[in-house]
Design an enzyme around this catalytic site. Sequence first.
Site, PDB file in Angstrom:
ATOM      1  CB  ALA A  63      -0.930   0.010   1.214  1.00 58.89           C
ATOM      2  NE  ARG A 104       5.981   0.843  -5.596  1.00 60.52           N
ATOM      3  CZ  ARG A 104       7.190   0.604  -6.075  1.00 60.52           C
ATOM      4  NH1 ARG A 104       8.008   1.600  -6.328  1.00 60.52           N
ATOM      5  NH2 ARG A 104       7.596  -0.626  -6.298  1.00 60.52           N
ATOM      6  CG  ASN A 154      -2.138  -3.560  -4.297  1.00 56.86           C
ATOM      7  OD1 ASN A 154      -2.569  -3.539  -5.443  1.00 56.86           O
ATOM      8  ND2 ASN A 154      -1.099  -2.807  -3.924  1.00 56.86           N
ATOM      9  CB  SER A 210      -3.321  -8.410 -13.756  1.00 56.16           C
ATOM     10  OG  SER A 210      -2.910  -7.836 -14.988  1.00 56.16           O
ATOM     11  CE1 TYR A 267       1.758  -8.648 -12.313  1.00 59.02           C
ATOM     12  CE2 TYR A 267       0.527  -8.563 -14.367  1.00 59.02           C
ATOM     13  CZ  TYR A 267       0.765  -8.087 -13.093  1.00 59.02           C
ATOM     14  OH  TYR A 267       0.007  -7.049 -12.599  1.00 59.02           O
ATOM     15  CB  ALA A 285       1.398 -14.612 -10.222  1.00 59.79           C
ATOM     16  CE  LYS A 286      -1.065  -9.367 -10.169  1.00 57.64           C
ATOM     17  NZ  LYS A 286      -1.401  -8.842  -8.815  1.00 57.64           N
ATOM     18  CB  ILE A 336      -3.551   1.011 -13.718  1.00 57.97           C
ATOM     19  CG1 ILE A 336      -4.747   0.057 -13.893  1.00 57.97           C
ATOM     20  CG2 ILE A 336      -3.857   2.106 -12.686  1.00 57.97           C
ATOM     21  CD1 ILE A 336      -6.020   0.704 -14.359  1.00 57.97           C
TER      22      ILE A 336
END
Length: 242
Positions: free
Chosen positions: A12, A14, A89, A141, A154, A157-158, A187
Amino acid sequence: MSEKKVAIITGASRGIGRATAVELAKTGYYVVINYQTNENAAKETLRQVREAGSEGEIARFDVVDAQQTAEKIKDIIERLKKIQVLVNNAGITADGLFMMMGDDEWDSVINTTLKGFFNVTKPILREMVKARCGSIVCVSSASGIMPNRGQANYAAAKAGIIGAVRSLSKEVARFGVRVNAVAPGLIETEMTEGSPVAVMTKMIPMERAGKPEEVASVISFLCSPGASYITGEVISINGGLF
């Protein structure tokens, strides 16, 4: 303090994590801001939480380290008593072609997202089940749904997070605990710095990147009474990409 609504957000300091901390602060949550290395960034998140009209604290621990995480969460629970919201997150990228990918690049990404999810969620979930209430939101994601090349680690994992959310939601729904996920597309965060954003936005129907605050508002909704009959869902936030 134990009477306050409490939310714990991993990663958290950033980006989406910070925006979520601020958004939940606006709705009255006492926010526990997890970070691993950047204390100044975590303190800046806390400053923004206070500016939003609430309170909170920073909590340094590596979600991949099971013992460290367990000890820190035990301390948080003993002091704050009841945790209503957990936002998973924490995550990293280490992009590269699969055939050239090293063990560390695979393990670090998988472990941060999936082992981190396990290490953080398990002790908090026990308390939520006892209290028969709670909301868990995991940040997946678009890559977990529609993967890109060069992101096998990635994407795995997501996608794993999505599977875990859907399974866990069925286990704990009868105890009043809801488990959902969001799947952001492109994003504007530090993770996208250096990426060819202008080129990438041409593939997005809205023709722009999203903002962390746009993801945070959906997470906040999923934690709210307005989402009380929503669990096991994955909400895409991608400007119409798919």
